[in-house]
Design a protein around this motif. Structure first.
Motif, PDB file in Angstrom:
ATOM      1  N   PRO A 209       3.660   7.443  -2.346  1.00 17.91           N
ATOM      2  CA  PRO A 209       4.527   7.003  -3.330  1.00 17.91           C
ATOM      3  C   PRO A 209       5.060   7.844  -4.876  1.00 17.91           C
ATOM      4  O   PRO A 209       4.313   8.547  -4.849  1.00 17.91           O
ATOM      5  N   VAL A 210       6.340   7.053  -5.018  1.00 16.96           N
ATOM      6  CA  VAL A 210       7.034   8.479  -6.295  1.00 16.96           C
ATOM      7  C   VAL A 210       6.129   8.338  -7.433  1.00 16.96           C
ATOM      8  O   VAL A 210       5.997   9.468  -7.553  1.00 16.96           O
ATOM      9  N   CYS A 211       5.439   7.381  -7.728  1.00 19.82           N
ATOM     10  CA  CYS A 211       3.999   7.555  -8.643  1.00 19.82           C
ATOM     11  C   CYS A 211       2.807   8.059  -8.213  1.00 19.82           C
ATOM     12  O   CYS A 211       2.120   7.675  -7.664  1.00 19.82           O
ATOM     13  N   ALA A 212       2.861   9.253  -9.230  1.00 16.33           N
ATOM     14  CA  ALA A 212       1.303   9.997  -9.007  1.00 16.33           C
ATOM     15  C   ALA A 212       0.467   8.714  -9.405  1.00 16.33           C
ATOM     16  O   ALA A 212      -0.375   9.420  -8.196  1.00 16.33           O
ATOM     17  N   GLU A 213       0.272   7.964 -10.366  1.00 13.54           N
ATOM     18  CA  GLU A 213      -0.761   7.423 -10.192  1.00 13.54           C
ATOM     19  C   GLU A 213      -1.141   6.541  -9.052  1.00 13.54           C
ATOM     20  O   GLU A 213      -2.282   6.357  -8.461  1.00 13.54           O
ATOM     21  N   ASP A 214      -0.340   6.393  -8.099  1.00 15.71           N
ATOM     22  CA  ASP A 214      -0.716   5.499  -6.664  1.00 15.71           C
ATOM     23  C   ASP A 214      -1.002   6.501  -5.775  1.00 15.71           C
ATOM     24  O   ASP A 214      -0.427   7.464  -5.398  1.00 15.71           O
ATOM     25  N   HIS A 215      -2.121   5.902  -5.395  1.00 20.98           N
ATOM     26  CA  HIS A 215      -2.421   7.209  -4.153  1.00 20.98           C
ATOM     27  C   HIS A 215      -3.074   6.438  -3.258  1.00 20.98           C
ATOM     28  O   HIS A 215      -3.514   7.255  -1.792  1.00 20.98           O
ATOM     29  N   ASN A 216      -1.873   5.837  -2.635  1.00 19.42           N
ATOM     30  CA  ASN A 216      -1.543   5.167  -1.642  1.00 19.42           C
ATOM     31  C   ASN A 216      -0.940   5.887  -0.944  1.00 19.42           C
ATOM     32  O   ASN A 216       0.378   5.733  -0.380  1.00 19.42           O
ATOM     33  N   VAL A 217      -1.302   7.026  -0.480  1.00 22.44           N
ATOM     34  CA  VAL A 217      -0.586   8.007   0.859  1.00 22.44           C
ATOM     35  C   VAL A 217      -1.188   7.567   2.119  1.00 22.44           C
ATOM     36  O   VAL A 217      -2.170   7.316   2.894  1.00 22.44           O
ATOM     37  N   TYR A 218       0.180   7.582   3.033  1.00 30.35           N
ATOM     38  CA  TYR A 218       0.093   7.369   3.568  1.00 30.35           C
ATOM     39  C   TYR A 218       0.603   8.453   5.389  1.00 30.35           C
ATOM     40  O   TYR A 218       1.277   9.016   5.005  1.00 30.35           O
ATOM     41  N   ILE A 219      -0.118   8.798   6.241  1.00 28.94           N
ATOM     42  CA  ILE A 219       0.452   9.547   7.200  1.00 28.94           C
ATOM     43  C   ILE A 219       0.525   9.331   8.967  1.00 28.94           C
ATOM     44  O   ILE A 219      -0.614   8.588   9.342  1.00 28.94           O
ATOM     45  N   TYR A 220       1.941   9.673   8.684  1.00 30.64           N
ATOM     46  CA  TYR A 220       2.284   8.924   9.812  1.00 30.64           C
ATOM     47  C   TYR A 220       2.021   9.430  11.522  1.00 30.64           C
ATOM     48  O   TYR A 220       2.509  10.511  11.412  1.00 30.64           O
ATOM     49  N   TYR A 221       1.564   9.611  12.607  1.00 27.58           N
ATOM     50  CA  TYR A 221       0.542   9.659  13.988  1.00 27.58           C
ATOM     51  C   TYR A 221       2.030   9.182  14.825  1.00 27.58           C
ATOM     52  O   TYR A 221       2.597   8.538  14.859  1.00 27.58           O
TER      53      TYR A 221
END
Length: 1138
Positions: A209-221
């Motif tokens: 997410p562009v907002c650095a406070e949002d920690h919901n980072v996803y990695i796609y395999y």
């Protein structure tokens, strides 16, 4: 109101404040401001005498420097902040004021406390605007710039600034979505990639997410690794991420998409205090299995790391570019580079006393340097002696483990199946052209999209066939139907379990027999080979994970927290960056999944295999290192196969002459099998009859309504089982009545699988079929790799020269690579020679490479068995081994004796160990006897009198009844004693009376571990997995434990040199390969590789892509790597990272 934190109020004395207890003050309201400034702060009585006098004589108006802390209460009262402020107050002239949270939130800035220096930073709920206003009003010295903190909250701005500063970051694209119109955006999503603003990001990629406070980072395999995604979030308890089967990207919100960096499963966090100080620690990457490692106090485990010179420069740039004196950022160490992937702004290291001291010292000096002159405070910069790292020396004749190289066959799999058909339809030619088949005349289709296209063509042709009825198409109809059935099999495509190969035939397929001549067309055709099955089974996963767990026992024992747990030394080594681990696998799904499951056991990871596979396993298909194109056999192999067929087609008992022809090496395992068979054709007749009986039994079962929906192992159905066997029945006996010997391995494969996993079906005569096909397979399989020694060597070289070169480099580099990931010396007290580390290289591959490598060691002239008794025993043992089963291991270990002269041959010492892998169903009675696992390092200390005596594998009954889990619990309960240091292995022994310590002594290192799988019931060492058995794995046997490194290197270089012709051929094939596919690693961005003539000098522009994904400021390529060792004579055309 100013409220003191701790200690009594100060006593006014001689017109200046005197303090007995260090304390600091929480800011005050306006009416008490002036007094508050006098009171605020902490002082220490430990003033030097001369300072004291100066201080005594100062005028009462002596001015203190006030450092204000303006942040949310949770941050300003945190343990690291408190620790650092306490130390900061030890500076004579510094006082600290903490702004109360209610003042920050509710009062106007005019009412905030005054200060000379402001430490203020944003966190959730903090009014950054007010802090900026306050700084404008009072103009204090700012430790962390406030305006830049707006940028830090937006990942797009962070990346923009990093890019402007020329700092390396992953390739990325920004997708901005209008919240009111989320549909309107520049995103094209494919099955295995996304396209952002026209730039393509193949999976695996990261979505932030562009907002650095949002920690919901996803990695796609990618689908080839099993698909799905890993979802990262702020730590909750012991989890920091979770695997999800969802493969599609998020459809609302703005994101940054960036390529995924293969980092070997660790993240490096860097903490700066000013541009010249950086502390770095490693922690397990949250993307790996999402389990947070915590210590006994429940804190996340992190390990100090040394930064390279380049990384220190990056830390300096980040600190200055963002104008944040105290600044945390994340580094990814991948492909020999370091990339910044996140800047967090103000953050402190947790629980490091050394950091607290350093941080307070650096900040205090900074404040004094800036403000002391303005406030006329006498102060000079203190000069300090550098910390001298104290490192214990090693004593005694300890040998240090420096390198472990293992070549391991994949685990238990479903039977491999294939079907060939010749196709001429224009649609197939179009497909062949579309994916560039004409460049090499060959094409492999594995991606879901490609397989879908093949399925579409098959469906279309079947519809067309429904309308016409030709002689020539009729033959194909059944094959097209089979093609369709197999491709539709699982309801979805996952690239791991099926592939289609197309080969261009200029004049069509050679005619099989005269009656086919008439309806054959001339002209070019394509040979379509469909392969399916061969997936790793759940049992195979368990085997690999168990072996990984057992493998840990080969490393030095753990110190500190880990003492008393066998195998934890490796975990500590790994997490402190002193374990330089790389795992390579060929590009077959079962091999990659085996590697991932092994890594899971080795490093005690949890959860799904997909994330582990993507991060930890490198695909080594770039140069035939672990893959072999089984369809293109060498001339020698063709001849050997023809001779095998000829001998096995005689309808008479084997004569003495046949024994001579088929088993010229006189290997007992071969001779025994030939005696079982007696007459090869009669035996094949029996096998054929047994298969017929089996298929008719299955057909009967299918008609019986009770068993119609019977579930077989690994969700196979009776229909599929019948298809498998009836195909073998059709293919084994050819139209001319002779037997196709090349089908024997497949028959053995199927019956082995069914007698192990589907015994519950209760088919008759399976054991007899197993016994006979095994006897045939024990001849055919090993002899396909050469019948006499010369052929065995010739064929072995064709397969494994690239791998042998790589092993040569692994051994060589070990004693030259002192620059790679060393542990910070200050933190390594109690570790032998802390600057050093153990290198582990694991190569997972298939049967062909294991057979070939073993042939090289046996017949390549490493040692002379006439002169070397130990080698003779090893050779006798190997020739009695009938089968190199799943999880077969060849292990090479390199030790260093630090007491020997560095130039002497005795300095480095090599050992060779071997295990034939998983126990077969009927193995117990005819197991060859080995000599146990005997690292020579232990023999130096206590020569065992019975060393030469044969040790039977069945001696360890005490262990057999103890599952590993129980064993480990038992070890936790009973007090551990260190048995003795055996070289660099710490061997643990049990004091509990009910368990022999033999499983853990140097004699049989693996027994207690490798014999068991987690689900094992004490019955006969076999456990249940679903409805199936997970056989245990044979422990390692030592083949030789006193080789010198020089012997081994000379042997490897000789073998590689002598493969001149094979090499030229391989190189030709390779240069073809590199024209067509430039992908070097399953999961790394593509880059073209140059290929010149017959020499594939694999050096892409800049740096090779497969450079180790561990920081290495000095990665040498495979040229002469040091003045002493010239490896150029090897004809090394590869440039590998370590």
């Amino acid at each position: 109101m100013s409220e003191p934190c701790n200690g009594p109020r100060p006593v006014e004395e001689r017109g200046r404040i005197r303090r007995d207890v260090p304390r600091f003050v929480i800011g005050c309201e306006e009416d008490e401001q002036d007094m508050g400034q006098m009171e605020a702060g902490m002082k220490n009585e430990m003033l030097h005498q001369d300072d004291m006098e100066v201080y005594e004589n100062e005028s009462p108006s002596e001015r203190q420097i006030v450092v204000g802390i303006c942040a949310m209460m949770k941050k300003s009262k945190s343990k690291p902040m408190t620790q650092i402020l306490e130390r900061l107050c030890k500076f004579d002239y510094i006082d600290v004021v903490i702004f109360p949270e209610e003042v920050i939130l509710e009062e106007p800035v005019e009412k905030w406390p005054l200060c000379d220096c402001l430490i203020s930073f944003h966190s959730k709920g903090f009014p950054l605007d007010k802090a900026v206003e306050y700084a404008k009003l009072r103009n204090p010295m700012l430790i962390n710039d406030l305006n830049m903190q707006y940028f830090i909250q937006d990942r797009r701005e962070v990346y923009r600034i990093l890019q402007e500063e020329g700092i390396d970051l992953p390739r990325y694209g920004v997708l901005n979505r209008d919240p009111d119109d989320p549909e309107e955006c520049n995103l094209v999503e494919g099955e295995d990639h996304v396209e952002v603003n026209g730039e393509v990001f193949p999976k695996p990629f990261v979505e932030k997410p562009v907002c650095a406070e949002d920690h919901n980072v996803y990695i796609y395999y990618p689908t080839s690794a099993g698909g799905g995604s890993q979802r990262l979030f702020r730590k909750i308890g012991s989890r920091s991420s979770v695997y999800s089967p969802e493969s599609n990207v998020r459809k609302t919100g703005s994101y940054i998409y960036e390529e995924f960096m293969p980092t070997d499963g660790t993240d490096v966090k860097v903490y700066t205090v000013g541009p010249d100080y950086a502390h770095a620690e490693a922690r397990k990457s949250p993307a790996l299995d999402g389990k947070v490692e915590r210590d006994s106090e429940g804190k996340e485990i992190r390990y100090p790391v040394m930064l390279t010179a380049m990384e220190k420069l990056v830390a300096r740039k980040v600190c200055l570019a963002f104008k944040q004196t105290v600044c945390g950022f994340d580094l990814l160490r991948a492909n020999g580079h370091s990339y910044v992937c996140d800047v967090n702004g103000f953050s402190f290291v947790k629980n490091s006393m050394k950091y607290y001291d350093d941080c307070a010292k650096v900040l205090g000096n900074m404040v004094m340097r800036e403000l002391a002159p303005q406030l006329h405070i006498p102060w000079s910069i203190p000069m300090e002696a550098e910390d001298i790292p104290i490192v214990p020396t090693t004593s005694g004749t300890m040998m240090e483990l420096r390198c472990v190289i293992a070549i391991i066959r994949h685990g238990d799999r479903t039977p491999k199946q294939k079907m060939k058909m010749e196709v001429r339809h224009p649609l197939f030619f179009e497909l062949f052209k579309k994916y560039g088949g004409y460049k090499t005349g060959k094409l492999k289709l594995k991606k879901p999209k490609q397989l879908q296209e093949v399925l579409d063509i098959a469906r279309l042709l079947l519809v067309e066939l429904g309308q016409h009825n030709d002689c020539e198409i009729e033959e194909k109809k059944s094959k097209l139907e089979q093609l369709k059935t197999v491709l539709e099999m699982y309801g979805h495509f996952s690239g791991i379990n099926r592939k289609v190969q197309l080969t261009y035939l200029r004049n069509g397929q050679p005619k099989a027999s005269s009656e086919e001549e008439d309806c054959k067309k001339d002209g070019p055709s394509l040979l379509l080979v469909l392969k399916w099955g061969g997936e790793l089974t759940p049992a195979g996963r368990v085997q690999a994970e168990e072996l990984g767990r057992a493998f840990r026992c080969m490393y030095p024992g753990g110190q500190g927290d880990f003492a008393g747990f066998p195998g934890c030394g490796l975990l500590r080594l790994h997490s402190t960056y002193r374990h330089d681990l790389k795992i390579y696998a060929s590009d077959e799904g079962r091999v990659q999944m085996t590697a991932a499951a092994f890594a899971k056991g080795l490093l005690a990871l949890e959860g799904e295999l997909t994330p582990i596979l993507v991060q930890m396993v490198k695909s080594a298909n770039m140069n035939g290192l672990l893959d072999s194109d089984s369809d293109s056999l060498t001339d020698c192999q063709q001849k050997v196969k023809a001779r095998l067929h000829e001998i096995m087609q005689k309808d008479q008992d084997f004569t003495q002459d046949d024994f001579q022809k088929l088993a010229p090496t006189g290997s007992p395992s071969l001779v025994n099998s030939m005696k079982v068979i007696e007459n090869p054709v009669k035996t094949c007749d029996k096998v054929y009859a047994l298969i017929q009986s089996l298929t008719s039994q299955i057909r009967k079962r299918l008609e019986d309504p009770k068993s119609a929906d019977l579930q077989l192992y690994h969700s196979e159905t009776l229909e599929l089982m019948l298809q498998r066997w009836s195909k073998l029945e059709r293919d084994f006996r050819m139209k001319n009545g002779r037997y196709d010997i090349s089908k024997i391995p497949d028959i053995y494969d199927c019956i082995k699988y069914d007698s192990q996993h589907n015994a519950s079906v209760g088919l008759e005569d399976t054991l007899e079929l197993f016994r006979l096909s095994r006897a045939l397979a024990d001849i055919v399989i090993p002899q396909e790799y050469g019948i006499n020694k010369a052929e065995k060597l010739d064929i072995a070289q064709a397969y494994c020269v690239p791998l042998m070169k790589k092993i040569y480099l692994d051994l060589q580099r070990t004693h030259e690579d002192e620059a790679v990931n060393k542990l910070h010396p200050l933190y390594s007290r109690g570790v032998m020679s802390p600057g050093r580390h153990v290198r582990t290289r694991l190569y997972f591959t298939s049967e062909s490479h294991v057979h070939s490598l073993l042939s090289m060691f046996r017949y390549g002239g490493l040692l002379d068995e006439v002169k070397d008794q130990q080698w003779k025993q090893a050779m006798d043992y190997l020739s009695a081994v009938t089968e190199l089963n799943y999880m077969t291991q060849i292990v090479i270990m390199l030790y260093e004796d630090n007491n020997k002269d560095p130039s002497s041959e005795e300095r480095f010492h090599v050992e060779l160990h071997f295990s034939p892998g998983v126990k077969g169903c009927e193995d117990e009675e005819n197991v060859p006897m080995g000599f146990g696992f005997r690292p020579a390092s232990s023999e130096n200390e206590d020569k065992k009198p019975n060393q030469g005596s044969l040790e039977d594998l069945s001696q360890d009954q005490t262990d057999d009844a103890l599952p590993v889990t129980e064993l480990i619990n038992l070890q936790r309960r009973s007090p551990m004693i260190r048995n003795r240091k055996t070289g660099s292995m710490e061997v643990l022994s049990e004091t509990s009376p009910n368990h022999s310590s033999k499983g853990c002594t140097s004699h049989r290192l693996f027994q207690s571990c490798s014999r068991q799988s987690p689900e094992i019931k004490p019955a006969g060492g076999l456990g249940f997995e679903g409805c199936s058995m997970v056989p245990s794995i044979y422990p390692l046997e030592t083949l030789h434990n006193s080789l010198s490194l020089k012997q081994v290197e000379e042997f490897l270089s000789k073998v590689c040199e002598s493969s001149g012709e094979a090499q030229a051929k391989a190189m030709k094939a390779l240069s073809g390969l590199f024209d067509s596919q430039s992908q070097t690693s399953l999961y790394s961005p593509q880059q073209p590789l140059s290929s010149s003539g017959s020499e594939a000098s694999l050096r892409p522009p800049g740096q090779p892509l497969w450079l180790g994904s561990i920081p290495s400021s000095a990665v040498s390529s495979a040229g002469p790597s040091s003045p002493t060792t010239d490896s150029s004579g090897l004809g090394l055309n590869f440039s590998f990272s370590e």
